[in-house]
Structures are given as structure tokens and as C-alpha cells.
Design a protein around this motif. Structure first.
Motif, PDB file in Angstrom:
ATOM      1  N   SER A  26      53.940  40.961 -13.743  1.00  0.00           N
ATOM      2  CA  SER A  26      55.188  40.206 -13.851  1.00  0.00           C
ATOM      3  C   SER A  26      55.002  38.915 -14.649  1.00  0.00           C
ATOM      4  O   SER A  26      53.934  38.311 -14.643  1.00  0.00           O
ATOM      5  CB  SER A  26      55.722  39.875 -12.459  1.00  0.00           C
ATOM      6  N   ASN A  27      56.092  38.503 -15.317  1.00  0.00           N
ATOM      7  CA  ASN A  27      56.072  37.227 -16.021  1.00  0.00           C
ATOM      8  C   ASN A  27      57.127  36.269 -15.480  1.00  0.00           C
ATOM      9  O   ASN A  27      57.426  35.254 -16.100  1.00  0.00           O
ATOM     10  CB  ASN A  27      56.272  37.434 -17.526  1.00  0.00           C
ATOM     11  N   ASN A  28      57.686  36.608 -14.329  1.00  0.00           N
ATOM     12  CA  ASN A  28      58.704  35.750 -13.728  1.00  0.00           C
ATOM     13  C   ASN A  28      58.680  35.906 -12.213  1.00  0.00           C
ATOM     14  O   ASN A  28      58.163  36.894 -11.679  1.00  0.00           O
ATOM     15  CB  ASN A  28      60.091  36.078 -14.284  1.00  0.00           C
ATOM     16  N   PHE A  29      59.251  34.927 -11.525  1.00  0.00           N
ATOM     17  CA  PHE A  29      59.202  34.902 -10.068  1.00  0.00           C
ATOM     18  C   PHE A  29      60.033  36.007  -9.426  1.00  0.00           C
ATOM     19  O   PHE A  29      59.716  36.460  -8.331  1.00  0.00           O
ATOM     20  CB  PHE A  29      59.674  33.534  -9.559  1.00  0.00           C
ATOM     21  N   LEU A  30      61.096  36.428 -10.085  1.00  0.00           N
ATOM     22  CA  LEU A  30      61.927  37.498  -9.525  1.00  0.00           C
ATOM     23  C   LEU A  30      61.128  38.788  -9.400  1.00  0.00           C
ATOM     24  O   LEU A  30      61.105  39.421  -8.337  1.00  0.00           O
ATOM     25  CB  LEU A  30      63.154  37.725 -10.412  1.00  0.00           C
ATOM     26  N   GLN A  31      60.469  39.186 -10.464  1.00  0.00           N
ATOM     27  CA  GLN A  31      59.676  40.405 -10.444  1.00  0.00           C
ATOM     28  C   GLN A  31      58.459  40.254  -9.548  1.00  0.00           C
ATOM     29  O   GLN A  31      58.047  41.200  -8.872  1.00  0.00           O
ATOM     30  CB  GLN A  31      59.247  40.786 -11.856  1.00  0.00           C
ATOM     31  N   LEU A  32      57.875  39.064  -9.544  1.00  0.00           N
ATOM     32  CA  LEU A  32      56.754  38.800  -8.639  1.00  0.00           C
ATOM     33  C   LEU A  32      57.175  39.032  -7.196  1.00  0.00           C
ATOM     34  O   LEU A  32      56.456  39.685  -6.426  1.00  0.00           O
ATOM     35  CB  LEU A  32      56.269  37.358  -8.820  1.00  0.00           C
ATOM     36  N   PHE A  33      58.346  38.528  -6.824  1.00  0.00           N
ATOM     37  CA  PHE A  33      58.818  38.687  -5.454  1.00  0.00           C
ATOM     38  C   PHE A  33      59.147  40.150  -5.153  1.00  0.00           C
ATOM     39  O   PHE A  33      58.903  40.629  -4.045  1.00  0.00           O
ATOM     40  CB  PHE A  33      60.048  37.813  -5.207  1.00  0.00           C
ATOM     41  N   PHE A  34      59.677  40.863  -6.135  1.00  0.00           N
ATOM     42  CA  PHE A  34      59.931  42.297  -5.948  1.00  0.00           C
ATOM     43  C   PHE A  34      58.633  43.042  -5.640  1.00  0.00           C
ATOM     44  O   PHE A  34      58.543  43.821  -4.685  1.00  0.00           O
ATOM     45  CB  PHE A  34      60.589  42.892  -7.203  1.00  0.00           C
ATOM     46  N   GLY A  35      57.609  42.823  -6.480  1.00  0.00           N
ATOM     47  CA  GLY A  35      56.330  43.486  -6.237  1.00  0.00           C
ATOM     48  C   GLY A  35      55.704  43.054  -4.930  1.00  0.00           C
ATOM     49  O   GLY A  35      55.115  43.863  -4.196  1.00  0.00           O
ATOM     50  N   TRP A  36      55.844  41.775  -4.612  1.00  0.00           N
ATOM     51  CA  TRP A  36      55.313  41.200  -3.375  1.00  0.00           C
ATOM     52  C   TRP A  36      55.894  41.911  -2.152  1.00  0.00           C
ATOM     53  O   TRP A  36      55.181  42.309  -1.235  1.00  0.00           O
ATOM     54  CB  TRP A  36      55.666  39.721  -3.363  1.00  0.00           C
ATOM     55  N   GLU A  37      57.218  42.068  -2.146  1.00  0.00           N
ATOM     56  CA  GLU A  37      57.879  42.724  -1.015  1.00  0.00           C
ATOM     57  C   GLU A  37      57.639  44.226  -1.027  1.00  0.00           C
ATOM     58  O   GLU A  37      57.561  44.855   0.043  1.00  0.00           O
ATOM     59  CB  GLU A  37      59.383  42.433  -1.045  1.00  0.00           C
TER      60      GLU A  37
END
Length: 690
Positions: free
Chosen positions: A137-148
């Protein structure tokens, strides 16, 4: 060569495991067992090959940082799916896909007769997709998606045996504890978004100096300090740092392959990766770095103590994971980000090896997980024995093994740190060297050497692992791997596992030996992390905490580092731990019982895991229930229901009054009109008189 990576190539890396997962999950009955494992292994193999190609392209100077899909735009705020692929991401992609590939192959043998075969392959392939989306990911939205997403798949895998109450308890525990950490993580993302005005890493990092000058509204606290601590609370949950570590040991209720994939090599390292990626922000807050370092030190030392008293083979390895995650966190706090990532990589190989080795032992022991019921397995399981020895030597930091280079570098980095808490952190990581060697070789000696105890009556306090229960006798009198349970004692003899189980062990043992020597120079003191998008090179070389610069001045190569280690304290502490384990469990096996009686209260404290589960249950769980019950009774029942029901009762009463006036008789209406006319006349006369 182009300096920009091919977008379609990058898209194929996470989508290949996703396709395999969907086919195995949705069409499992149609494709069968062979189809399920073939399509998922093919997907992960494609992902690994493409990741390796990307890795070499990045080493040649290529990179990628762009949006691949615009989800939506609200005002000036864009929500996007994008990839950031630099040397950090490329390394993580290779580690995730390689370990996942080994686990997929291993699972063919381990889950051979399990009813949920196709479902399991679908889950682990879906996990691989989720983890790749997180690291790319290069942004917090996608980071949070992968995180969850990795948290959700972990929940499904820990509770894989969903008919067992212990598995349901374990996956709910993991889910709830991670929600606590994720709440802090979301707050940190929200703060950065609110003040930086963007979800993109690069945009936020570009404003990091401005953010560092701001205070958290209404306080004297630095905004960046609060945001970084909130982000790290998310890492504490995902990477099982004290006190949010309590879910990881219980997660051993899932099948052994997921212990290796999720709880050793990938998911639990997501927090380490995230802090490393956010290092431009953490670099500007000494308070946040000190907090990170102290939490990591507590985890490294005190979780290691718990490994000494464990008798379930998987739980011993689980507590070693907690301790090693503490090491990585300490390195992050010391601003030695490349050292933390280096240990993440080496640890992924030897810890996956140890977990899969433990699973091989469990198969060979007919699903008995108690190390007190083993012994002498060396001659029955030679491949498992030698690979487990390699993993154990790497774990304790034996010179020239992979774990030595990363652990020794962490200890050096902490020693050179001048942040508050660094003194305690140095003591903790040095003491943990002895503790790690003690519990690791306690397990090794009890399992592979000494008396063959598997013919004796089972230990009365043997833990009944969920896999032992799930793989209990079937209707044909065989266990899950087809081993008969007749009266012949030889039917219960340990045995080496099939090739699909031991081949991944051998393939993981190789990097567990050599990857440290290969990587220590370029990853710590070379230009490995300068390839790609390095954001002004601050990510891996701390601007304000130059411990790595001082270490680089003394580094003369991997061979010299190994040879000079014999004059250092850590190697001798590791040797002392091995000798202590050898003496206590092979030479004088009667002494551990004597020590246990002599230090009864300490043993009880460790056996109850510092009573953290009790504290969470009594203080936090019951407190949450009490708060919820109070809000329900006072807020919902009294206030909300009172207002709603009160208004309803008033309308009902008013309607009842009106109903009496609407009788349907004409003379009633005429009488009402006369009364009304009299009232109006009286009013007019009264007002006219005035």
C-alpha cells in the motif's frame, strides 16, 4: 532499464493468491482436494516468482509509487488504491510469498485427512492476498484495509475447528484484543488525515516537519507524538506487544501451518513493518521512540520467561515469537529501523521452520503435543531433528547462523542509544539471550534426546491440544493420518513425516543458516534500503539517532562479525543457556522438579502468565460489561425508552380524549357548537367591557 515497475505485473502479485482462494473456497466441492491445493499453490507460486522478479528490478533501481484505482473523491480528498514498491516492500513481498508457498506445500501432508481441506487452503491463500495488499500500500486507506483483512482471516483460521469451544474462545480473544489495538491505530490515522489533509504516505511525510511543530488540541502534547503512539498501539495489538500480547499463545488452537504463516512470519510482523514505513514520523518524536523501546523490552524479557514453563511444543515456540517481536520493537525504538526489518526477515525463516518442525513432531507423535511425553525422537525423525536443531541454533543467535547477525545488531544498536529507557532495554535484550537459549534447548532436548518417554503412561497434566482432539479416532479406528491404533506397540512408534512435510523444512533451513551472512552487509551498512522510494533516506537512517553510523564504522564483514562475537557477552550467555538446559533436562532431570518446589510462587506466577488473562477478564472485560449494562439500563431503558415510550403514551392519552369527542351523534356535535358559541360570546363581551 525502466525506472518504473510494470503496473500489471504488480497487480498480478496479490491477485494470483486471491484467484486461488476464490476458486478453492467457492468451488471446493467441484475441484476437489487436489484441485484446491493445486490452484492455491499455483497462485502463491506465481506471486513468489513475480515478487522475486520485482525484487531484482528494485535492486537495479526501479520503483513504483502511484495510484492504480480511484475509489472515490469527496471534495479535495481522494480515496485510492495504490502501490508503493521500494526495497522494503520488495523484501517483504518475497518473504511473505516464500513462507506462504512453503506452508501451502506443507499443508498437503499436514491436513491430508481433514474435512475442511479446501476451506483451509482458501483461507491461507486469502491471507496471503491480504498481507500483500498491506505491504504494497501507498496510503493509509489501503493499509487499514490490509490490516483488517489479515485480522479477519486470522480470526477464521484460529477458529478453524469451529465446533471446539477452545477454538472459538481463542479466535474471539484474538479478534477483540486486536480491535483494542486497531482503535488506537484508527485514531492515529485520523489525526494525521485531519492535520495533513491526505491519506497518501508521501503527502503526509512531506508535511512531517509542520506536524511536529503542532500541539494536540487543548494540551501541551506534541501532535506527532500522540499520532505516533496511537499508530504504535495498533502495532501492539497486531504484533502482540505487552499488554496486548494475550491473544497470540491462545491462537495456537488453530492448525500448525497457520501458526507458521500468520503467527511467526507475516501477520505479527505487520506492526513492525508499519512502524518502519512510518519511521519519518517516528523519527521526530523521542517520546514515541522511548515508548516503543520500553514496551518492546518488557515483551522481549517477560514473555521469554513464560516460555520456560510451557509444556505444549507449539506454545513454547509461540512465546519465543513474542520475545523476538519484542527484540524487533526495541530496535525500532532505538531508531535502527533497518536492523528491525533485518531481524524480521531472518526470524521469518527460522521461526516458520520451528513451527513447521513442531507440526512434524506432532504428526510423528500421533498428535501428542506435550514435550514431557516425547524424548529420543532423533533416531526416529532424523530430518525433523536436524532441521529443528538448525532453527533452534538460529533462534538463540549462534554465530554464523542467520539469527546471530540480526539479534547481535539489535543489542549493539540499543547499547548505542541515548534515549530514555535505553538502559532498561539493553538489560532486557541481553538477559533475554540466556532465557531464549534456556527454553529453546529445553524443548529441543526433551523432544529429541534423552529417555524415550512416549512408551510410558501419558503425563497426567498433558495439554490436550485442539489438533489432538480434532484428529482423534475416526470410525475406522485410525487417526487423521491413517495410523492404526491397534494393540501393537509399534503402531504408536514415532515416524518421519511424508516428503510434502519435510521438504519445506529443508527449504526453510537453508535461509535460516545463510540469509544472515548474505544480508547483514547490504541491509544494515550498504545501500539496500536506498533503492526506490526512500523519502529523503530518513526511513532507514535515523537523522537524530545515528546508532547505525557508529555500528557501520566497526563493521568489517560477516565473517569478522562472527569471529569477533566470541569476545562478546551475548554468545556466552547463549552458551550458558544451552548448557543449563542440557544439565537440567539430560544430566539431572530430577532437578527441575526440585527448583519448581523451591520457587513455587514464581512458578505459579509464570504458569498463570502473570495473571494477565485474569486481569483482563476481571478489570477490563467485566468493566466493559458493567459499563455496557449501565448504558443499557440508564441510558437506553430510562432515558431513550422513557422519551420514546413517554411520547407514545402521551399521544395515546390525547387520542383517547379526542376519541370521546368524536361519538358520531349529531346532537353531541350540535351541543358542542352551542357551547363553543357561548364561550366565544363570553370572550367578546369580556374583552369589549375592558
Amino acid at each position: 532499464m525502466s525506472t518504473t515497475l510494470n503496473e500489471n505485473l504488480l497487480l498480478a502479485i496479490p491477485l494470483a493468491p486471491l484467484a486461488g482462494s476464490l476458486i478453492a473456497g467457492l468451488f471446493g466441492k467441484a475441484v476437489g482436494r487436489a484441485g484446491a491445493h493445486s490452484v492455491t499453490i499455483l497462485g502463491v507460486a506465481i506471486s513468489f516468482i513475480l515478487s522475486a522478479i520485482v525484487f531484482f528490478q528494485v535492486m537495479d533501481g526501479a520503483s513504483f509509487n502511484a495510484t492504480v484505482y480511484d475509489w472515490m473523491q469527496i471534495g479535495q480528498t481522494k480515496f485510492e488504491i495504490g502501490f508503493l514498491v521500494d526495497s522494503l516492500t520488495a523484501m517483504m513481498m518475497c518473504v511473505v510469498t516464500f513462507v506462504s508457498l512453503m506452508v501451502h506445500i506443507y499443508t498437503i501432508g499436514y491436513m491430508a485427512d481433514d474435512d475442511g481441506y479446501q476451506r483451509f487452503f482458501s483461507y491461507i491463500s486469502l491471507f496471503t492476498f491480504s498481507m500483500l495488499m498491506l505491504v504494497m500500500s501507498n496510503n493509509f486507506l489501503q493499509l487499514f484495509f490490509g490490516w483488517e483483512a489479515v485480522g479477519l482471516v486470522s480470526y477464521l483460521l484460529i477458529g478453524f475447528y469451529f465446533t471446539r469451544p477452545t477454538a472459538i474462545y481463542a479466535n474471539m480473544k484474538a479478534f477483540i484484543v486486536n480491535r483494542i489495538g486497531d482503535f488506537g491505530f484508527l485514531l492515529g490515522i485520523g489525526l494525521l488525515f485531519a492535520f495533513a489533509g491526505s491519506m497518501n504516505y508521501g503527502d503526509v511525510f512531506a508535511k512531517r516537519t509542520e506536524l511536529a511543530a503542532l500541539s494536540f488540541p487543548g494540551t501541551d502534547w506534541g501532535l506527532l507524538t500522540v499520532a505516533c503512539i496511537c499508530l504504535f498501539i495498533g502495532a501492539m495489538g497486531k504484533s502482540a506487544q505487552f499488554p496486548l500480547h494475550v491473544w497470540l499463545p491462545d491462537s495456537m488452537e488453530g492448525p500448525t501451518p497457520i501458526s507458521a504463516l500468520i503467527h511467526a512470519a507475516t501477520m505479527v510482523t505487520a506492526g513492525i513493518f508499519m512502524v518502519t514505513r512510518m519511521s519519518p514520523l517516528f523519527e521526530l518524536s523521542d517520546t514515541a521512540l522511548s515508548f516503543v523501546m520500553v514496551i518492546g523490552a518488557i515483551t522481549a524479557l517477560f514473555m521469554g520467561f513464560l516460555g520456560i514453563v510451557q509444556n505444549d511444543i507449539k506454545r513454547v515456540v509461540a512465546y519465543s515469537t513474542l520475545s523476538q517481536l519484542g527484540y524487533m520493537t526495541v530496535a525500532l525504538g532505538a531508531s535502527a529501523y533497518s536492523v528491525a526489518v533485518f531481524h524480521l526477515m531472518t526470524h521469518a525463516f527460522f521461526k516458520a521452520l520451528l513451527f513447521l518442525g513442531a507440526g512434524s513432531v506432532i504428526i510423528g507423535m500421533h498428535h501428542d503435543q506435550d514435550i514431557r511425553n516425547m524424548g529420543g525422537l532423533r533416531k526416529y525423525m532424523p530430518i525433523t531433528w536436524i532441521t529443528s536443531l538448525v532453527g533452534s541454533l538460529a533462534l538463540i543467535g549462534t554465530p554464523f547462523f542467520s539469527g546471530f547477525y540480526s539479534k547481535d545488531s539489535i543489542i549493539d544498536a540499543v547499547k548505542l542509544s541515548h534515549l530514555p529507557g535505553s538502559g532498561f532495554a539493553y538489560f532486557a535484550v541481553v538477559a533475554s539471550v540466556f532465557v531464549t537459549a534456556l527454553y529453546s534447548f529445553r524443548m529441543y532436548f526433551l523432544v529429541f534426546h534423552g529417555k524415550e518417554r512416549f512408551r510410558d503412561p501419558k503425563h497426567p497434566e498433558s495439554p490436550m491440544g485442539i489438533e489432538a482432539a480434532a484428529h482423534a479416532h475416526d470410525s475406522h479406528g485410525h487417526d487423521a493420518h491413517g495410523h492404526g491404533h491397534g494393540h501393537d506397540d509399534h503402531a504408536h512408534e514415532p515416524h518421519e513425516t511424508p516428503w510434502v512435510v519435510w521438504v519445506p523444512l529443508v527449504l526453510l533451513a537453508i535461509p535460516s543458516i545463510v540469509i544472515g551472512a548474505i544480508g547483514v552487509g547490504p541491509m544494515l551498512f550498504g545501500d539496500f534500503f536506498q533503492h526506490g522510494v526512500a523519502f529523503d533516506k530518513v526511513i532507514f537512517i535515523g537523522e537524530n539517532h545515528p546508532a547505525l553510523h557508529e555500528m557501520a564504522e566497526e563493521f568489517q564483514g560477516w565473517a569478522s562479525m562472527g569471529l569477533h562475537s566470541v569476545s562478546g557477552l551475548p554468545v556466552w550467555l547463549a552458551l550458558a543457556g544451552v548448557v543449563t538446559a542440557w544439565f537440567l533436562y539430560l544430566v539431572r532431570p530430577d532437578l527441575p522438579a526440585v527448583i519448581k518446589r523451591a520457587f513455587g510462587p514464581i512458578y505459579t506466577l509464570l504458569d498463570n502468565k502473570y495473571y494477565m488473562d485474569k486481569i483482563n477478564e476481571v478489570v477490563f472485560a467485566r468493566g466493559a460489561v458493567a459499563i455496557g449494562r449501565g448504558l443499557w439500563k440508564e441510558g437506553d431503558v430510562v432515558v431513550i425508552d422513557g422519551i420514546v415510550n413517554g411520547s407514545a403514551r402521551f399521544i395515546g392519552w390525547f387520542a383517547g380524549v379526542i376519541r370521546f369527542l368524536q361519538s358520531g351523534y349529531i346532537y353531541h356535535y350540535a351541543f358542542a357548537m352551542i357551547i363553543g358559541m357561548l364561550g366565544l360570546l363570553t370572550l367578546f363581551v369580556t374583552l369589549g367591557g375592558k
